[in-house]
Motif scaffolding. Structure first.
Motif, PDB file in Angstrom:
ATOM      1  N   VAL A 117      -1.105  23.861  -4.420  1.00  0.00           N
ATOM      2  CA  VAL A 117       0.192  23.280  -3.977  1.00  0.00           C
ATOM      3  C   VAL A 117       1.151  24.145  -4.886  1.00  0.00           C
ATOM      4  CG1 VAL A 117       1.841  21.519  -4.283  1.00  0.00           C
ATOM      5  CG2 VAL A 117      -0.383  21.108  -3.284  1.00  0.00           C
ATOM      6  N   LEU A 118       0.691  24.542  -6.179  1.00  0.00           N
ATOM      7  CA  LEU A 118       1.201  25.213  -7.190  1.00  0.00           C
ATOM      8  C   LEU A 118       1.323  26.669  -6.493  1.00  0.00           C
ATOM      9  CD1 LEU A 118      -0.495  24.221 -10.434  1.00  0.00           C
ATOM     10  CD2 LEU A 118       1.753  23.527  -9.733  1.00  0.00           C
ATOM     11  N   ARG A 121      -1.424  14.580  -2.718  1.00  0.00           N
ATOM     12  CA  ARG A 121      -0.417  15.364  -3.095  1.00  0.00           C
ATOM     13  C   ARG A 121       0.421  15.566  -1.818  1.00  0.00           C
ATOM     14  NH1 ARG A 121      -5.338  17.833  -5.079  1.00  0.00           N
ATOM     15  NH2 ARG A 121      -5.341  17.739  -7.221  1.00  0.00           N
ATOM     16  N   LEU A 122       0.004  15.490  -0.440  1.00  0.00           N
ATOM     17  CA  LEU A 122       0.769  15.417   0.762  1.00  0.00           C
ATOM     18  C   LEU A 122       1.982  14.320   0.750  1.00  0.00           C
ATOM     19  CD1 LEU A 122      -1.349  15.557   3.935  1.00  0.00           C
ATOM     20  CD2 LEU A 122      -0.053  17.556   2.797  1.00  0.00           C
ATOM     21  N   LEU A 123       1.697  13.365   0.236  1.00  0.00           N
ATOM     22  CA  LEU A 123       2.689  12.218   0.384  1.00  0.00           C
ATOM     23  C   LEU A 123       3.850  12.384  -0.638  1.00  0.00           C
ATOM     24  CD1 LEU A 123       0.757   8.873   0.562  1.00  0.00           C
ATOM     25  CD2 LEU A 123       1.524  10.368   2.371  1.00  0.00           C
ATOM     26  N   LEU A 168      -0.640  21.031   6.526  1.00  0.00           N
ATOM     27  CA  LEU A 168      -1.357  21.011   5.366  1.00  0.00           C
ATOM     28  C   LEU A 168      -2.516  20.134   5.268  1.00  0.00           C
ATOM     29  CD1 LEU A 168       1.672  20.846   2.733  1.00  0.00           C
ATOM     30  CD2 LEU A 168       0.118  22.787   3.264  1.00  0.00           C
ATOM     31  N   ARG A 169      -2.235  18.737   5.964  1.00  0.00           N
ATOM     32  CA  ARG A 169      -3.188  17.830   5.861  1.00  0.00           C
ATOM     33  C   ARG A 169      -4.379  18.411   6.703  1.00  0.00           C
ATOM     34  NH1 ARG A 169      -6.652  15.689   3.847  1.00  0.00           N
ATOM     35  NH2 ARG A 169      -7.329  13.579   4.016  1.00  0.00           N
ATOM     36  N   GLU A 170      -4.162  18.922   7.778  1.00  0.00           N
ATOM     37  CA  GLU A 170      -5.372  19.801   8.512  1.00  0.00           C
ATOM     38  C   GLU A 170      -6.030  20.923   7.825  1.00  0.00           C
ATOM     39  OE1 GLU A 170      -6.661  18.765  11.153  1.00  0.00           O
ATOM     40  OE2 GLU A 170      -5.429  18.203  12.772  1.00  0.00           O
ATOM     41  N   LEU A 171      -5.438  21.334   6.862  1.00  0.00           N
ATOM     42  CA  LEU A 171      -6.010  22.530   6.163  1.00  0.00           C
ATOM     43  C   LEU A 171      -7.015  21.940   4.964  1.00  0.00           C
ATOM     44  CD1 LEU A 171      -3.259  25.011   5.611  1.00  0.00           C
ATOM     45  CD2 LEU A 171      -5.267  25.295   6.997  1.00  0.00           C
ATOM     46  N   GLY A 172      -6.646  20.381   4.698  1.00  0.00           N
ATOM     47  CA  GLY A 172      -7.469  19.863   3.657  1.00  0.00           C
ATOM     48  C   GLY A 172      -6.972  19.461   2.433  1.00  0.00           C
ATOM     49  N   VAL A 173      -5.410  19.769   2.416  1.00  0.00           N
ATOM     50  CA  VAL A 173      -4.721  19.121   1.351  1.00  0.00           C
ATOM     51  C   VAL A 173      -4.967  17.649   0.987  1.00  0.00           C
ATOM     52  CG1 VAL A 173      -2.473  18.997   0.128  1.00  0.00           C
ATOM     53  CG2 VAL A 173      -3.027  21.132   1.411  1.00  0.00           C
ATOM     54  N   PRO A 174      -5.239  17.201   0.009  1.00  0.00           N
ATOM     55  CA  PRO A 174      -5.614  15.525  -0.427  1.00  0.00           C
ATOM     56  C   PRO A 174      -4.503  14.594  -0.014  1.00  0.00           C
ATOM     57  CG  PRO A 174      -6.539  16.616  -2.133  1.00  0.00           C
ATOM     58  CD  PRO A 174      -5.821  17.913  -1.279  1.00  0.00           C
ATOM     59  N   GLN A 175      -4.368  13.499   0.485  1.00  0.00           N
ATOM     60  CA  GLN A 175      -3.249  12.894   0.770  1.00  0.00           C
ATOM     61  C   GLN A 175      -2.508  12.654  -0.389  1.00  0.00           C
ATOM     62  OE1 GLN A 175      -3.343   8.240   1.134  1.00  0.00           O
ATOM     63  NE2 GLN A 175      -3.790   8.762   2.994  1.00  0.00           N
ATOM     64  N   GLU A 214       0.788  -1.270   0.003  1.00  0.00           N
ATOM     65  CA  GLU A 214      -0.008  -0.010   0.103  1.00  0.00           C
ATOM     66  C   GLU A 214       0.861   1.163  -0.014  1.00  0.00           C
ATOM     67  OE1 GLU A 214      -3.649   2.144   2.270  1.00  0.00           O
ATOM     68  OE2 GLU A 214      -2.483   0.628   3.534  1.00  0.00           O
ATOM     69  N   ILE A 215       1.899   1.247   0.980  1.00  0.00           N
ATOM     70  CA  ILE A 215       2.617   2.500   1.284  1.00  0.00           C
ATOM     71  C   ILE A 215       3.615   2.672  -0.294  1.00  0.00           C
ATOM     72  CG2 ILE A 215       4.812   3.425   2.392  1.00  0.00           C
ATOM     73  CD1 ILE A 215       3.459   1.859   4.730  1.00  0.00           C
ATOM     74  N   LEU A 216       4.062   1.645  -0.858  1.00  0.00           N
ATOM     75  CA  LEU A 216       5.029   1.816  -2.031  1.00  0.00           C
ATOM     76  C   LEU A 216       4.215   2.274  -3.330  1.00  0.00           C
ATOM     77  CD1 LEU A 216       7.905  -0.730  -1.244  1.00  0.00           C
ATOM     78  CD2 LEU A 216       7.880   1.865  -0.936  1.00  0.00           C
ATOM     79  N   SER A 217       2.889   1.631  -3.273  1.00  0.00           N
ATOM     80  CA  SER A 217       1.963   2.041  -4.227  1.00  0.00           C
ATOM     81  C   SER A 217       1.669   3.555  -4.344  1.00  0.00           C
ATOM     82  CB  SER A 217       0.782   1.137  -4.217  1.00  0.00           C
ATOM     83  OG  SER A 217       0.929  -0.301  -4.377  1.00  0.00           O
ATOM     84  N   LYS A 218       1.578   4.127  -3.205  1.00  0.00           N
ATOM     85  CA  LYS A 218       1.186   5.155  -3.051  1.00  0.00           C
ATOM     86  C   LYS A 218       2.439   6.389  -3.248  1.00  0.00           C
ATOM     87  CE  LYS A 218      -2.608   4.878   0.298  1.00  0.00           C
ATOM     88  NZ  LYS A 218      -3.907   5.686  -0.679  1.00  0.00           N
ATOM     89  N   VAL A 219       3.510   5.948  -3.034  1.00  0.00           N
ATOM     90  CA  VAL A 219       4.611   6.729  -2.946  1.00  0.00           C
ATOM     91  C   VAL A 219       6.032   5.876  -3.410  1.00  0.00           C
ATOM     92  CG1 VAL A 219       5.996   8.699  -1.888  1.00  0.00           C
ATOM     93  CG2 VAL A 219       3.800   8.018  -1.101  1.00  0.00           C
TER      94      VAL A 219
END
Length: 463
Positions: free
Chosen positions: A250-251, A212-214, A203-210, A143-148
Motif C-alpha cells: 500500500v505504501l 487495509r482495504l477498508l 486490490l482485494r482480489e490481489l490479496g490486500v488484507p481487509q 462490527e462495521i464501525l469497529s472495523k472502520v
C-alpha cells in the motif's frame, strides 16, 4: 484489469498478472511513476495531533476499557480533551448501542478523535441514522464501525450511508469469499464512489488484507479514487514485486501514485550525486517506498546531521542503504539522540560505532534509552562496552525480553550455576528464545530446577 473483475473472469488470471516482474531496473525509467493523489468525497473531523490530554482521561481509558497505560497515553497525546466534549459520554453512548469494551477499544485506538465528538449532537444522531435504515442490525452496526470507525467522522448522511454500505458488502463478501456479486451493486457509473469500490475490489482480489482495504475505501488521501491512473500505478507496483499482503504494498502504491515523473528523475539524480547508484535507490525504495517523497532539502539536512554522529561519508551511505527510513529523522531527533547517549557516558566514537551497527539507535526516545540503560548497566552491571558491541539491545522489549531473561540469569548466578561473572550481553539478549532456553535452562538434568527456571522466565517481572 477492471474487466477481469466486472466480467467475472477467474482469479487465476489476476494471479498470473500479479506474478509479473520487471526485467529492467524500474527507476531507470521515470515513466514507471505517476502524478498526484486524486481527491474523494466525504469530509472528516480530524483531531490535531501531538496535544496532551488530562491525566484523568488516561486513567479513565485504562480503567474503563482495559487499555495499557502506554496505549492510553498515546491516545491522549493525539487529541485535546479539555473543552472538547465528554469522553465518558462517548463511551456510554457506544455501550448503549451494543458495542463491547473490546470493540470500543479497537474504535478508540484506530480513531482517537471520536472521544472529543459531541455525543449528544453529533455522534448520537449518526448512530441513530444508521440503526434506522432498512435492514440494519445491531451486530452489523457494531462490527462495521469497529472495523472502520472513521465513517462516524463523516459529516453528511449520504456519505455515511454510501461508505457504510460499501464496508458492509466487502465484509460479507470476505466471509463468503465471493467478490463477483459485488460487481452488480456498484454505485452509478463514472462516480467517485464507483471508482473507489471497483479499485478496492481489485486490490482485494490481489490479496490486500481487509483491514487495509477498508481504510483505503473511506480515506481521501489514498490512490483508490481514479481509474486509468490507479490501474497504471497498481500494475507498476505489482511488477516491482511488492507483496500485496504486506503494508509496503500500500505504501508503494501511494508513492508511485503521488510522484510525478520529473520528481522521480530529480530525486534519483540527486541521490546519484550523493554517491548512491540507481540500483541502491531501487533497493532503498523496496525497503521504504516513502523515502522518495523526501525533499532534497530534507535529504541534505539528514545527511549533514549524520556527520555530527561522527560518521564518515561512506559510512553514512552504508547506513542509509540499510535503513532508508532514517532519511525521515529530523535534525532535532538526531541531535537529541547524540545528547542522550553522550549524557549516559558513551563517547562520540562509541556512539558512532553503535549507529553503524544498529542505525535504529537514532530513532529511540531519550526515555526509552535511559530506561534500558538503567536496567542493563545500573541494575545488571553490564559494562558500557557490551552495549556498544550489541546496540540492538536498545531495540528489545524490556518487559517481554530483557527482564525475564535477566531474572533467570540472576537466579542461575545466585545458585552458583554460572559462576560469579555475568555472561556477555549478546549471549543473553541477542539470541532467540529457543537458543536462550537451550543454553541456560534445558541444559540442566534436574527437572525441578528446569521447572523453577521456566517459572522465572515466564513470570517476566522485575525482581
Amino acid at each position: 484489469m477492471y474487466s477481469l473483475i466486472l466480467h467475472g473472469r477467474r482469479f487465476s488470471e489476476l494471479q498470473k498478472w500479479r506474478n509479473l516482474r520487471f526485467a529492467v531496473n524500474p527507476l531507470q525509467n521515470a515513466s514507471y511513476f505517476s502524478n498526484s493523489f486524486s481527491s474523494a468525497s466525504g469530509s472528516y473531523v480530524s483531531p490535531k495531533d501531538g496535544q496532551k490530554g488530562k491525566n484523568f482521561t488516561v486513567s479513565d481509558l485504562v480503567d474503563s476499557l482495559g487499555l495499557t497505560t502506554k496505549l492510553a497515553e498515546s491516545i491522549s497525546r493525539k487529541v485535546k480533551f479539555e473543552g472538547k466534549g465528554n469522553p465518558d459520554s462517548v463511551l456510554s453512548l457506544l455501550r448503549s448501542h451494543g458495542f463491547t469494551d473490546s470493540q470500543i477499544s479497537s474504535i478508540i485506538t484506530t480513531y482517537p478523535g471520536l472521544l472529543i465528538v459531541d455525543a449528544e449532537r453529533s455522534l448520537g444522531p449518526k448512530l441513530q441514522f444508521l440503526q434506522s435504515r432498512e435492514g440494519a442490525s445491531s451486530s452489523d452496526l457494531t462490527e462495521i464501525l469497529s472495523k472502520v470507525p472513521k465513517i462516524l467522522g463523516m459529516r453528511w448522511e449520504k456519505a455515511i450511508s454510501v461508505y457504510y454500505d460499501f464496508v458492509k458488502e466487502i465484509i460479507k463478501a470476505d466471509k463468503s469469499s465471493n467478490f463477483q456479486k459485488l460487481c452488480h451493486s456498484l454505485p452509478e457509473e463514472g462516480s467517485k464512489q464507483e471508482n473507489k469500490m471497483r479499485n478496492v475490489l481489485v486490490l482485494r482480489e490481489l490479496g490486500v488484507p481487509q483491514k487495509r482495504l477498508l481504510h483505503l475505501l473511506i480515506s481521501n488521501y489514498q490512490p483508490v479514487c481514479g481509474k486509468e491512473k490507479f490501474e497504471a500505478s497498481l500494475k507498476k507496483v505489482v511488477e516491482m514485486g511488492f507483496d500485496p499482503t504486506t503494508s509496503k504494498f500500500v505504501l508503494a502504491l501511494r508513492a508511485v501514485y503521488s510522484l510525478k515523473n520529473e520528481t522521480v528523475e530529480e530525486r534519483v539524480d540527486f541521490y546519484k550525486r550523493l554517491g548512491f547508484t540507481v540500483g541502491d535507490v531501487w533497493k532503498m525504495f523496496k525497503k521504504n517506498p516513502f523515502f522518495l517523497n523526501f525533499s532534497e532539502k530534507k535529504i541534505t539536512q539528514t545527511y549533514e546531521t549524520l556527520k555530527k554522529c561522527g560518521l564518515l561519508e561512506d559510512e553514512i551511505l552504508s547506513l542509509l542503504k540499510k535503513c532508508p527510513q532514517r532519511f525521515g529523522a529530523s535534525e532535532q531527533k538526531i541531535d537529541n539522540a547524540i545528547e542522550t547517549f553522550l549524557g549516559l557516558g558513551f563517547s562520540r566514537d562509541e556512539f558512532a560505532m553503535m549507529v553503524k551497527r544498529y542505525p535504529e539507535c537514532i530513532g529511540f526516545s531519550a526515555e526509552t534509552v535511559k530506561k534500558k540503560y538503567e536496567f542493563l548497566v545500573r541494575k545488571m552491571n553490564w559494562p558500557l562496552k557490551d552495549l556498544v558491541s550489541s546496540p540492538s539491545v536498545f531495540g528489545y522489549s524490556l518487559e517481554k525480553r530483557s527482564v525475564p531473561r535477566c531474572n533467570l540469569i540472576k537466579a542461575l548466578m545466585s545458585k552458583r550455576l554460572l559462576g560469579s561473572k555475568l555472561p556477555p550481553l549478546s549471549h543473553v539478549l541477542a539470541i532467540t528464545d529457543e537458543a536462550f532456553l537451550n543454553k541456560y535452562v534445558k541444559i540442566h538434568d534436574d527437572k525441578e530446577l528446569v521447572a523453577e527456571l521456566m517459572a522465572i522466565f515466564t513470570r517476566g517481572h522485575v525482581s
